[in-house]
Design an enzyme around this catalytic site. Structure first.
Site, mmCIF file in Angstrom:
data_model
loop_
_atom_site.group_PDB
_atom_site.id
_atom_site.type_symbol
_atom_site.label_atom_id
_atom_site.label_comp_id
_atom_site.label_asym_id
_atom_site.label_seq_id
_atom_site.Cartn_x
_atom_site.Cartn_y
_atom_site.Cartn_z
ATOM 1 N N ASP A 68 -7.340 -92.477 23.497
ATOM 2 C CA ASP A 68 -6.155 -91.611 23.493
ATOM 3 C C ASP A 68 -5.039 -92.361 22.783
ATOM 4 O O ASP A 68 -5.215 -93.512 22.363
ATOM 5 C CB ASP A 68 -5.744 -91.227 24.931
ATOM 6 N N ASP A 107 -4.617 -93.508 17.164
ATOM 7 C CA ASP A 107 -4.194 -92.199 16.664
ATOM 8 C C ASP A 107 -5.380 -91.595 15.915
ATOM 9 O O ASP A 107 -5.785 -92.102 14.859
ATOM 10 C CB ASP A 107 -2.987 -92.358 15.734
ATOM 11 N N TYR A 116 -2.828 -72.157 15.705
ATOM 12 C CA TYR A 116 -3.674 -72.586 16.831
ATOM 13 C C TYR A 116 -5.025 -71.876 16.777
ATOM 14 O O TYR A 116 -6.085 -72.517 16.848
ATOM 15 C CB TYR A 116 -2.961 -72.296 18.155
ATOM 16 N N LYS A 162 -8.722 -73.672 16.083
ATOM 17 C CA LYS A 162 -9.805 -73.668 17.075
ATOM 18 C C LYS A 162 -11.019 -72.884 16.553
ATOM 19 O O LYS A 162 -12.156 -73.201 16.902
ATOM 20 C CB LYS A 162 -9.302 -73.086 18.399
ATOM 21 N N THR A 201 -3.785 -76.434 34.695
ATOM 22 C CA THR A 201 -3.125 -77.726 34.508
ATOM 23 C C THR A 201 -1.691 -77.636 35.023
ATOM 24 O O THR A 201 -1.121 -76.537 35.108
ATOM 25 C CB THR A 201 -3.067 -78.109 33.008
HETATM 26 N N1 NAP Z 1 -4.854 -76.411 28.604
HETATM 27 C C1 NAP Z 1 -5.429 -75.238 28.322
HETATM 28 O O1 NAP Z 1 -5.153 -74.187 28.937
HETATM 29 C C2 NAP Z 1 -6.464 -75.172 27.228
HETATM 30 C C3 NAP Z 1 -7.056 -73.939 26.900
HETATM 31 C C4 NAP Z 1 -8.008 -73.894 25.884
HETATM 32 C C5 NAP Z 1 -8.364 -75.062 25.219
HETATM 33 N N2 NAP Z 1 -7.766 -76.235 25.566
HETATM 34 C C6 NAP Z 1 -8.154 -77.449 24.856
HETATM 35 O O2 NAP Z 1 -8.688 -78.390 25.784
HETATM 36 C C7 NAP Z 1 -8.403 -79.710 25.338
HETATM 37 C C8 NAP Z 1 -7.722 -80.496 26.450
HETATM 38 O O3 NAP Z 1 -6.572 -79.820 26.883
HETATM 39 P P1 NAP Z 1 -5.587 -80.497 27.946
HETATM 40 O O4 NAP Z 1 -4.862 -79.404 28.596
HETATM 41 O O5 NAP Z 1 -6.332 -81.496 28.734
HETATM 42 O O6 NAP Z 1 -4.579 -81.239 26.950
HETATM 43 P P2 NAP Z 1 -3.686 -82.542 27.215
HETATM 44 O O7 NAP Z 1 -3.485 -82.755 28.678
HETATM 45 O O8 NAP Z 1 -2.489 -82.418 26.330
HETATM 46 O O9 NAP Z 1 -4.613 -83.724 26.676
HETATM 47 C C9 NAP Z 1 -4.828 -83.942 25.319
HETATM 48 C C10 NAP Z 1 -4.763 -85.426 25.065
HETATM 49 O O10 NAP Z 1 -5.026 -85.673 23.670
HETATM 50 C C11 NAP Z 1 -4.132 -86.673 23.240
HETATM 51 N N3 NAP Z 1 -3.927 -86.642 21.801
HETATM 52 C C12 NAP Z 1 -3.238 -85.710 21.089
HETATM 53 N N4 NAP Z 1 -3.197 -86.050 19.796
HETATM 54 C C13 NAP Z 1 -3.869 -87.220 19.681
HETATM 55 C C14 NAP Z 1 -4.132 -88.092 18.593
HETATM 56 N N5 NAP Z 1 -3.702 -87.818 17.347
HETATM 57 N N6 NAP Z 1 -4.817 -89.216 18.822
HETATM 58 C C15 NAP Z 1 -5.237 -89.513 20.073
HETATM 59 N N7 NAP Z 1 -5.021 -88.743 21.149
HETATM 60 C C16 NAP Z 1 -4.337 -87.599 20.948
HETATM 61 C C17 NAP Z 1 -2.841 -86.348 23.976
HETATM 62 O O11 NAP Z 1 -1.961 -87.444 23.941
HETATM 63 P P3 NAP Z 1 -0.362 -87.184 24.058
HETATM 64 O O12 NAP Z 1 -0.154 -86.402 25.322
HETATM 65 O O13 NAP Z 1 0.198 -88.574 24.091
HETATM 66 O O14 NAP Z 1 0.011 -86.397 22.848
HETATM 67 C C18 NAP Z 1 -3.371 -86.015 25.361
HETATM 68 O O15 NAP Z 1 -3.493 -87.178 26.170
HETATM 69 C C19 NAP Z 1 -7.568 -79.560 24.072
HETATM 70 O O16 NAP Z 1 -8.408 -79.641 22.942
HETATM 71 C C20 NAP Z 1 -6.989 -78.172 24.207
HETATM 72 O O17 NAP Z 1 -6.641 -77.589 22.973
HETATM 73 C C21 NAP Z 1 -6.842 -76.330 26.549
#
Ligand code: NAP
Length: 237
Positions: A37, A62, A155, A159, A190
């Site tokens: 991460d 990154d 977005y 995806k 979340t």
């Molecule tokens: N949450 C939802 O309702 C939902 C729905 C459909 C799909 N998804 C997908 O499910 C996945 C996880 O979602 P989540 O809710 O767990 O998201 P999250 O809590 O924001 O976790 C994503 C992690 O990825 C890290 N990240 C972002 N850019 C990065 C980079 N360039 N290099 C390294 N790490 C990076 C973020 O770090 P920082 O926080 O420091 O930026 C964060 O720790 C994502 O792909 C999201 O699009 C989520």
């Protein structure tokens, strides 16, 4: 011996909501874990939440920087040897203006976050996944990939591209016995979603542990004949 004993699992986005839940689920089934991460402190806190005795290491990088990704995968290889499972979870969401008012920065930011990260990680990790050893790649797309929505074009498009990237990779890797699938989550339960949508029916959303279970299934031997799939996981949302 547990299902993932002896397997090295790479989890990107490991400090985020789904990444943490997924890492914990793999750890409970005996996997060795490479957690990747951006933020080193957040990564360490995710690692501290793993069950005691789990063989794990953190790698802050990154994922938009191809050289950093290559260095990270080399470090994972040095620490653990071959990679068996790559769970590409890093990604994110942002609403935007109407498409005709979307800036290059807004467009690039979501394409990078959701698509380039997956490309960079797959490109670096695939050579380290051994042939015919149950290799698995699990990508995270989204329900929004299959039907676009207003103010969400970058977005949804990013995806949707994860689905076709998954299909292309599955063709390329099937003769090496490596499966490649993606998951289309509906709204995840979340803290961020709860605070953004306080009046929504939270019980209808997808619990993080339930989504982690699907990732583990796709990474398991039971899913050895599933490849190129885009699996909807919507809960009741
Ligand atoms: N949450 C939802 O309702 C939902 C729905 C459909 C799909 N998804 C997908 O499910 C996945 C996880 O979602 P989540 O809710 O767990 O998201 P999250 O809590 O924001 O976790 C994503 C992690 O990825 C890290 N990240 C972002 N850019 C990065 C980079 N360039 N290099 C390294 N790490 C990076 C973020 O770090 P920082 O926080 O420091 O930026 C964060 O720790 C994502 O792909 C999201 O699009 C989520």
């Amino acid at each position: 011996m547990q299902e993932f004993t002896g397997k090295t699992v790479v989890v990107t986005g490991a400090a985020g909501n789904l990444g943490r839940a997924t890492a914990r689920a793999f750890a409970r089934r005996g996997a060795r874990l490479a957690l990747i991460d951006l933020n080193p402190d957040a990564l360490q806190s995710a690692r501290n939440a793993l069950p005691e005795g789990c063989d794990s290491a953190v790698f802050a990088a990154d994922l938009l920087d191809p050289a950093a990704v290559a260095d990270t995968i080399a470090a994972v290889k040095k620490r653990f040897g071959a990679i068996h499972v790559l769970a590409n979870i890093a990604g994110g969401f942002a609403m935007g203006p109407a498409l005709h008012e979307t800036t290059d920065e807004q467009w690039n930011s979501l394409m990078d976050l959701n698509l380039r990260t997956v490309f960079n990680c797959c490109r670096a990790a695939i050579p380290e996944i051994p042939d015919r050893a149950g290799g698995r790649i699990v990508n995270i797309s989204a329900r929004a990939a299959v039907r676009g929505a207003g103010h969400m074009a970058p977005y949804c498009a990013s995806k949707a591209a994860v689905i076709t990237l998954t299909e292309s990779l599955s063709e390329e890797l099937k003769d090496r016995g490596i499966t490649v699938n993606c998951i289309l989550p509906g709204t995840l339960d979340t803290p961020e979603n709860r605070s953004a949508m306080p009046d929504a029916e939270h019980d209808a959303w997808v619990p993080l542990d339930a989504l982690a279970d699907v990732i583990l299934f796709l990474a398991s031997d039971a899913a050895r004949c599933v490849t190129g799939a885009a699996v909807p996981v919507y809960g009741r949302s």
